[in-house]
Design an enzyme around this catalytic site. Structure first.
Site, PDB file in Angstrom:
ATOM      1  N   SER A 574       0.851  -1.200   0.000  1.00  0.00           N
ATOM      2  CA  SER A 574       0.000   0.000   0.000  1.00  0.00           C
ATOM      3  C   SER A 574       0.882   1.244   0.000  1.00  0.00           C
ATOM      4  O   SER A 574       1.643   1.450  -0.945  1.00  0.00           O
ATOM      5  CB  SER A 574      -0.955  -0.052   1.197  1.00  0.00           C
ATOM      6  OG  SER A 574      -1.986   0.893   1.048  1.00  0.00           O
ATOM      7  N   ASP A 649      -9.360  -4.553  -5.891  1.00  0.00           N
ATOM      8  CA  ASP A 649      -8.979  -3.647  -4.800  1.00  0.00           C
ATOM      9  C   ASP A 649      -9.839  -2.388  -4.899  1.00  0.00           C
ATOM     10  O   ASP A 649      -9.628  -1.553  -5.775  1.00  0.00           O
ATOM     11  CB  ASP A 649      -7.484  -3.312  -4.926  1.00  0.00           C
ATOM     12  CG  ASP A 649      -6.931  -2.597  -3.707  1.00  0.00           C
ATOM     13  OD1 ASP A 649      -7.717  -1.932  -3.005  1.00  0.00           O
ATOM     14  OD2 ASP A 649      -5.716  -2.697  -3.459  1.00  0.00           O
ATOM     15  N   HIS A 681      -7.747  -5.252  -1.350  1.00  0.00           N
ATOM     16  CA  HIS A 681      -6.485  -4.640  -0.917  1.00  0.00           C
ATOM     17  C   HIS A 681      -5.675  -5.579  -0.025  1.00  0.00           C
ATOM     18  O   HIS A 681      -4.459  -5.473   0.053  1.00  0.00           O
ATOM     19  CB  HIS A 681      -6.804  -3.327  -0.188  1.00  0.00           C
ATOM     20  CG  HIS A 681      -5.622  -2.427  -0.004  1.00  0.00           C
ATOM     21  ND1 HIS A 681      -4.815  -2.028  -1.046  1.00  0.00           N
ATOM     22  CD2 HIS A 681      -5.102  -1.841   1.106  1.00  0.00           C
ATOM     23  CE1 HIS A 681      -3.855  -1.232  -0.584  1.00  0.00           C
ATOM     24  NE2 HIS A 681      -4.008  -1.117   0.718  1.00  0.00           N
TER      25      HIS A 681
END
Length: 704
Positions: A574, A649, A681
């Protein structure tokens, strides 16, 4: 001769070998002398709410248990009414996004021994009124109230529509970035409901393909405001159940409404509002009878003001507030008119969790970093700001759950050598009364595995002392040269270097250490728990100072005689993937390898609330967006780069990775990539994590 220790395997990590045991869904009862725990047998589909005595730790009863003969289903969550005569239970729960859930819910009357199903359909956020006579909930973007005794169903709103109008729950971006879903609140009398309405018709729609198992994939479409785009228009409304009337509340220039909370006075509602830049937060009092609004408090910051759940109204409606205005996050007491009465905590450390106020003793309970920024301890202080008391013992991370009357707390403690231990304490002085649960069995199991110590320290980088940990191979030889593999997240206010028990990545790092790698993690500028200025230095330039710090840290560590400067890798997920991508491009003389999982590659693709809090809009700050975007530096790639994303995601869209791939292709750069179909995600489900970590392990072993 000592027996050979086993090396950790990925099957151990993702198969549950190192799982810790916890206390599940613990709640204090109102009397403060008992607590309840949800005990579940998932295999047999049996759940029970068992009641225990704090002092003796003995079970004193079972309040509710799965009983098909009586129609009581298997349930996975519970909440009590305020008088504890009713309990709301959750069944057949399915996730929508990170925090939102759909489920079939029931209310069980503990006195009448009667079960009521709230709705035949799957609904969101059912919440009992304070007297337990009604339950409000959201069904298909509309707000309803069910009268439990009569069965009468009142529809409060009628204009709810997918991807257009939402009543009573939040839109995607509020849920993700302001961290709440239920956007309605009962007043103390249970005769008024305050709720938010989201008009998201002008918000651009995001669409992602779901591949599934059918002949044709289908698009999943939802409103997602990217930086600089239109947000939902959010408005506040108060519904009076007695008159059936709904009235609109005028809050002036309220761009965001991130919090609603009724005060003790049943006609007084507190509302927090923010401007779009999120650098001016206002706390209002709304009189539900006259709709008159009063400004209680305004907080401004050159960068941004954080929204928290710490606002607490005392019985007389004075209130507790937390603020970074003196440079560190601390607790303040305000009068009923909003005037600051006094600062209750101070010092070069942060209040990291606010636990509550004991009106009888006049004491406030909280967690802080007073013993050091990588530690957490539990404290109390008087409402005069005197008599600060440390209530936790042992160096590491302490988290507390207090009884309703603040006579006891349960401490969940861990450190790098101790998996979670749950102990019962007297809240007045912190004295330990009993151990409730430990994970010694896990410690025993780990004895058979090769584990190297996680060593904490600091690194002097770019004029700042940065927190660091390092894991060296168990058979470390200072005469040898080892490759360095760095891990980081680096997002605003985050922390990776903390003295707490291992997560799954720590076990992976141990596995790599067994293969002869040195693992290091450095929390650079922009991370949290070291004061406002350290955290907010990255304002308007996400990815500039954080990348400089990782490059400088890698160079410094590579000067150590036992580290091979020609074999340096970095990875992250991320924000950490955004960072590792930038590091191998901007630091191409320093890093030979990078892994980016679910990375942001341009903040232009990310949501309004998060991105604009730190960057303002792309229209206002184009340079801040583009000068730190890896998309514009693909031609600098020299080392080995692995790019990974889940195709479903909803948070950091796979668009980020697709655009990065295109930039690398056009720069004619070789790289590795993997897309996990229909994974969000978190990239998990079935063997997904095992496959991903196998892929990452091979990539590191073959290239570093």
């Amino acid at each position: 001769m000592q027996a050979q220790k086993k090396q950790i395997t990925l099957e151990d990590i993702w198969g549950g070998t190192f799982r810790t045991e916890g206390l599940e869904a613990l709640r204090s009862t109102k009397d403060g002398q008992h607590y309840t725990v949800l005990n579940q047998d998932r295999d047999r589909q049996v759940a029970a709410i068992d009641k225990y005595d704090y002092r003796t730790r003995q079970q004193v009863g079972t309040l509710l248990r799965t009983d098909p003969a009586r129609g009581i289903p298997y349930f996975t969550g519970y909440t009590f009414s305020e008088d504890e005569n009713k309990v709301l239970i959750a069944t057949q729960v399915e996730p929508i996004y990170r925090r939102s859930r759909l489920g079939v819910y029931y209310v069980y009357d503990l006195q009448q021994e009667q079960l009521t199903q709230i709705s035949e359909r799957k609904i969101q956020e059912p919440t009992l009124s304070p007297d337990g006579s009604k339950v409000a909930y959201v069904d298909q973007n509309n707000l309803y109230v069910l009268h439990l005794e009569s069965g009468e169903l009142l529809q409060v709103t009628e204009d709810g529509q997918p991807n257009a109008i939402i009543n009573g729950v939040t839109d995607w971006v509020y849920e993700e970035e302001f961290a709440f879903v239920r956007a309605f609140e009962w007043n103390a009398r249970g005769d008024k409901l305050a709720y938010l309405r989201f008009d998201e018709r002008d918000v651009p729609e995001f669409s992602m393909d779901v591949y599934g198992s059918d002949l044709y994939p289908f698009p999943h479409q939802f409103k997602y405001p990217k930086a600089g785009e239109a947000n939902a228009v959010v408005s506040l409304h108060i519904h009076d159940l007695d008159s059936g009337q709904t009235r609109d509340v005028d809050l002036g220039e309220a761009y965001y409404i991130p919090r609603l909370q009724w005060m003790h006075h049943p006609d007084h509602l507190s509302v927090q509002t923010l401007n779009r830049h999120q650098n001016r937060l206002r706390l209002h009092r709304v009189d539900a009878a006259s709709l008159e609004t009063t400004l209680l408090l305004e907080e401004t910051d050159a960068a941004y003001v954080d929204v928290t759940d710490n606002l607490t109204f005392l019985p007389d409606d004075r209130f507790i507030w937390t603020s970074e205005k003196d440079g560190y996050n601390h607790i303040y007491l305000h009068d009923t008119d909003g005037a600051e009465l006094r600062q209750l905590t101070s010092g070069p450390w942060e209040v990291t969790a606010y636990y509550g106020y004991d009106a009888d003793e006049g004491r406030i309970y909280f967690q802080s970093t007073a013993e050091g920024s990588i530690l957490r301890d539990i404290y109390s202080v008087s409402d005069r700001g005197r008599g600060l008391k440390r209530l936790s013992q042992g160096t590491g991370t302490h988290q507390a759950t207090f009884s309703a009357d603040f006579s006891y707390f349960i401490d969940s403690f861990s450190n790098v050598d101790t998996p979670s231990v749950y102990t019962l304490h007297d809240a007045s002085d912190g004295e330990q009364l009993a151990e409730l649960q430990n994970n010694r069995e896990l410690l025993g199991r780990l004895e058979g595995f090769e584990m190297a110590p996680k060593e904490f320290g600091t690194l002097e980088v770019n004029g700042y002392e940065l927190n660091m940990y390092m894991i060296r191979p168990a058979d470390f030889d200072p005469e040898k040269k080892y490759p360095l593999f760095m891990f980081q997240y680096s997002g605003p206010g985050s922390q990776q270097v903390a003295n707490r028990w291992h997560g799954s990545n720590d076990y992976w790092h141990q596995m790599l250490a067994s293969e002869g790698y040195i693992i290091a993690c450095v929390d650079g500028r922009g991370t949290g728990l070291k004061g406002r200025d350290f955290k907010k230095i990255t304002q308007k330039e996400l990815g500039k100072y954080e990348v400089e710090d990782q490059i400088a840290a890698a160079k410094l560590l590579s000067e150590r005689p036992y580290i091979d400067p020609d074999r340096t890798g970095i990875w992250g997920w991320s924000y950490g993937g955004f960072m590792s991508s930038n590091c191998i491009l901007k630091g191409n003389e320093t890093f030979e390898l990078a892994i980016a999982v679910a990375p942001v590659t341009s903040w232009r693709f990310y949501d309004t609330i998060y991105t604009e809090r730190y960057m303002q809009t792309p229209q206002e700050n184009p340079g801040g967006y583009d000068e730190n975007s890896p998309l514009f530096f693909a031609d600098r790639l020299k080392g080995d780069y692995l790019l990974v994303h889940g195709s479903a995601d909803d948070n950091v869209h796979v668009q980020n990775t697709m655009r990065m791939i295109e930039a690398l292709v056009q720069a004619n750069k070789p790289f590795e990539w993997a897309i996990y179909p229909d994974k969000n995600h978190g990239i998990y489900g079935g063997n997904t994590r095992l496959h991903l970590y196998n892929k990452m392990t091979r990539f590191v072993l073959e290239n570093l």
